[in-house]
Design a protein around this motif. Structure first.
Motif, PDB file in Angstrom:
ATOM      1  N   LEU A 256       0.826  -1.207   0.000  1.00 13.97           N
ATOM      2  CA  LEU A 256       0.000   0.000   0.000  1.00 13.97           C
ATOM      3  C   LEU A 256       0.858   1.254   0.000  1.00 13.97           C
ATOM      4  O   LEU A 256       0.533   2.262  -0.657  1.00 13.97           O
ATOM      5  N   ALA A 257       1.982   1.186   0.754  1.00 14.30           N
ATOM      6  CA  ALA A 257       2.867   2.354   0.793  1.00 14.30           C
ATOM      7  C   ALA A 257       3.470   2.620  -0.574  1.00 14.30           C
ATOM      8  O   ALA A 257       3.695   3.787  -0.960  1.00 14.30           O
ATOM      9  N   MET A 258       3.748   1.579  -1.331  1.00 15.42           N
ATOM     10  CA  MET A 258       4.329   1.768  -2.660  1.00 15.42           C
ATOM     11  C   MET A 258       3.332   2.415  -3.632  1.00 15.42           C
ATOM     12  O   MET A 258       3.727   3.071  -4.608  1.00 15.42           O
ATOM     13  N   ARG A 259       2.010   2.277  -3.357  1.00 13.27           N
ATOM     14  CA  ARG A 259       1.003   2.884  -4.247  1.00 13.27           C
ATOM     15  C   ARG A 259       0.565   4.261  -3.780  1.00 13.27           C
ATOM     16  O   ARG A 259      -0.237   4.910  -4.432  1.00 13.27           O
ATOM     17  N   GLU A 260       1.035   4.718  -2.609  1.00 13.36           N
ATOM     18  CA  GLU A 260       0.666   6.034  -2.111  1.00 13.36           C
ATOM     19  C   GLU A 260       1.394   7.117  -2.895  1.00 13.36           C
ATOM     20  O   GLU A 260       2.583   6.991  -3.196  1.00 13.36           O
ATOM     21  N   GLU A 264       1.670  12.557   3.178  1.00 13.41           N
ATOM     22  CA  GLU A 264       0.989  12.240   4.433  1.00 13.41           C
ATOM     23  C   GLU A 264       0.548  10.778   4.454  1.00 13.41           C
ATOM     24  O   GLU A 264       0.716  10.063   5.451  1.00 13.41           O
ATOM     25  N   GLY A 265      -0.046  10.297   3.357  1.00 14.55           N
ATOM     26  CA  GLY A 265      -0.467   8.895   3.300  1.00 14.55           C
ATOM     27  C   GLY A 265       0.713   7.952   3.372  1.00 14.55           C
ATOM     28  O   GLY A 265       0.643   6.891   4.029  1.00 14.55           O
ATOM     29  N   ARG A 269       1.437   5.060   6.215  1.00 15.51           N
ATOM     30  CA  ARG A 269       1.726   3.655   5.886  1.00 15.51           C
ATOM     31  C   ARG A 269       3.052   3.205   6.503  1.00 15.51           C
ATOM     32  O   ARG A 269       3.172   2.095   7.008  1.00 15.51           O
ATOM     33  N   LEU A 270       4.052   4.098   6.455  1.00 12.19           N
ATOM     34  CA  LEU A 270       5.351   3.736   7.038  1.00 12.19           C
ATOM     35  C   LEU A 270       5.250   3.578   8.554  1.00 12.19           C
ATOM     36  O   LEU A 270       5.927   2.728   9.137  1.00 12.19           O
TER      37      LEU A 270
END
Length: 454
Positions: A256-260, A264-265, A269-270
């Motif tokens: 999910l973090a790779m698609r943010e 802020e998002g 995720r991190l």
């Protein structure tokens, strides 16, 4: 049996040799005494005659000796007679004594002499019939042919009953040993034909008591090995099951973090990735601690003499900042200045850290936790008391089970109290949960003062 046969053969040989010599010497002794007695009587008669001042009739004595010798001896016997200073019959194989003391009584001496490459048994008789008469010395010898025959006869007579007896004993011993070792061969076959994964007990029917003890020891070893393998399999299964969830969550958060696209998002995720990684690290550390504290694992961990009171004071001081961050009042009440025991400091440290951290984690803010150390004659008692909500009686035993969690919230993995129980048991102690007054929970840990090496 070889040693028994050798000893029996030596006894038979020596006994036969002794009896053959004794029989031969006895025969020679009888012959010598007869001749000595007859010559002594002749000397006494000559002394009592009117013309006793004249020299003795040695020729008559010689003839008389020859007659006696011919009457009682055989062709294998050699005879020599000396009266006074003159040898009246034969030549000695072993020299006569040159002088005979006046105090000489009858003396018998036996010698071994070789004549013409033939061994002879020689008997010397010295006899002084009267101080006024000359001494008598007689030598009787016999070659060893007759003695060898006697030796063979004795040897045969002794061997005939003993050899069958030894043969019978050998057969009985062979049969007894073979019969007794048959269960051992059976046990050997059971072990050789068994699969490596088969740890079931060995069964021996009609085995002797000594072999039953061996099979019992082997069965205990198999049971211990099976228990150890079951613990390893259970640990691997638990670890795989528990690690699967946080690792899957960690992977999902990273995807999910790779698609943010927004900073802020991505930061959120991190943060979630960091939380999952922290939980995974905590779970791995707990699993490793649990593996070290299990039976069989502690054998490789040394025990030392340590001060339990100092350990508790130091740990309480180290955990004060964590308690203050959670707005918990953490205190230490050591009623014992020194508490020396034999234990593993790393495991005991993990034990009390788990207890205090659990109390800090699960009681409300502005609560209090007290670590108390007391003693009696045989034990040290450590109580970790809090004023939280406590635990219902139905769950007091279940909290010691692995991965049991009363509340599914928080970062716990359900191993803390299982670790506590394992460490306490490895130190020959016991742990139980009690209700605090007016409310709360007391974790009651008892450790013996004289710990036996686990």
């Amino acid at each position: 049996m070889l040693a028994l046969w050798s000893a029996g053969a030596a006894v038979i040989y020596l006994a036969s040799f002794h009896f053959a010599n004794e029989s031969n010497d006895a025969a020679l002794m009888r012959l010598g005494r007869v001749i000595a007695q007859q010559i002594s009587q002749s000397l006494q008669i000559a002394q009592s005659a009117p013309d006793k001042q004249q020299s003795l009739d040695l020729a008559a004595l010689t003839a008389q000796s020859r007659q006696l010798f011919a009457a009682v001896a055989d062709e294998n016997v050699h005879l020599a007679v000396k009266v006074g200073e003159e040898t009246i019959l034969g030549q000695p194989l072993h020299a006569f004594a040159s002088e005979v003391s006046e105090n000489t009584a009858t003396i018998h001496e036996v010698h071994e002499v070789t004549v013409a490459n033939e061994p002879h048994r020689v008997l010397h008789i010295q006899q002084l019939a009267n101080r006024n008469l000359p001494a008598i010395q007689i030598e009787i010898a016999r070659d060893t042919a007759a003695q060898s025959k006697a030796f063979q006869r004795y040897l045969l007579n002794m061997a005939l009953p003993l050899v069958p007896m030894l043969l019978l004993v050998s057969v009985l011993v062979w049969f007894g040993v073979r019969h007794s070792l048959k269960p051992l061969r059976t046990l050997k076959l059971l072990v050789e034909t068994r699969q490596a994964q088969d740890l079931s007990p060995l069964s021996l029917d009609n085995a002797p008591e000594e072999l039953n003890a061996l099979s019992s020891a082997l069965n205990q070893l198999l049971a211990s090995t099976e228990e150890s393998m079951n613990r390893q399999r259970r640990f691997i299964a638990d670890a795989a099951h528990q690690l699967r969830t946080p690792l899957a969550g960690l992977k999902s958060q990273t995807e999910l973090a790779m698609r943010e696209n927004s900073p802020e998002g991505l930061r959120d995720r991190l943060n979630m990735v960091h939380t999952s990684a922290t939980r995974s690290i905590h779970l791995v550390n707990q699993l490793l601690t649990l593996a070290r504290s299990e039976p069989g694992s502690l054998n490789g961990i040394p025990k030392v003499k340590m001060d339990l009171a100092r350990l508790i004071r130091d740990l309480t001081g180290e955990l004060v900042p964590r308690a203050l961050a959670a707005r918990i009042d953490l205190g230490c009440d050591c009623l014992v200045s020194e508490a020396w025991i034999e234990g593993n400091s790393a495991l005991l440290r993990e034990l009390f850290i788990n207890l205090v951290e659990n109390a800090i984690k699960y009681i409300p803010r502005d609560g209090s936790v007290t670590v108390r150390l007391t003693e009696n004659e045989q034990q040290y008692i450590v109580d970790v008391e809090d004023n939280g909500a406590g635990i219902p009686d139905a769950d007091k035993q279940r909290v010691f089970e692995r991965f049991f969690r009363r509340e599914q919230t928080g970062n716990g993995c359900g191993l803390g109290m299982a670790i506590v129980r394992e460490i306490v048991e490895r130190h020959s102690g016991k742990v139980e949960l009690k209700d605090a007054v007016p409310h709360g929970l007391i974790v009651h840990v008892v450790l013996p003062k004289n710990l036996a090496t686990a």
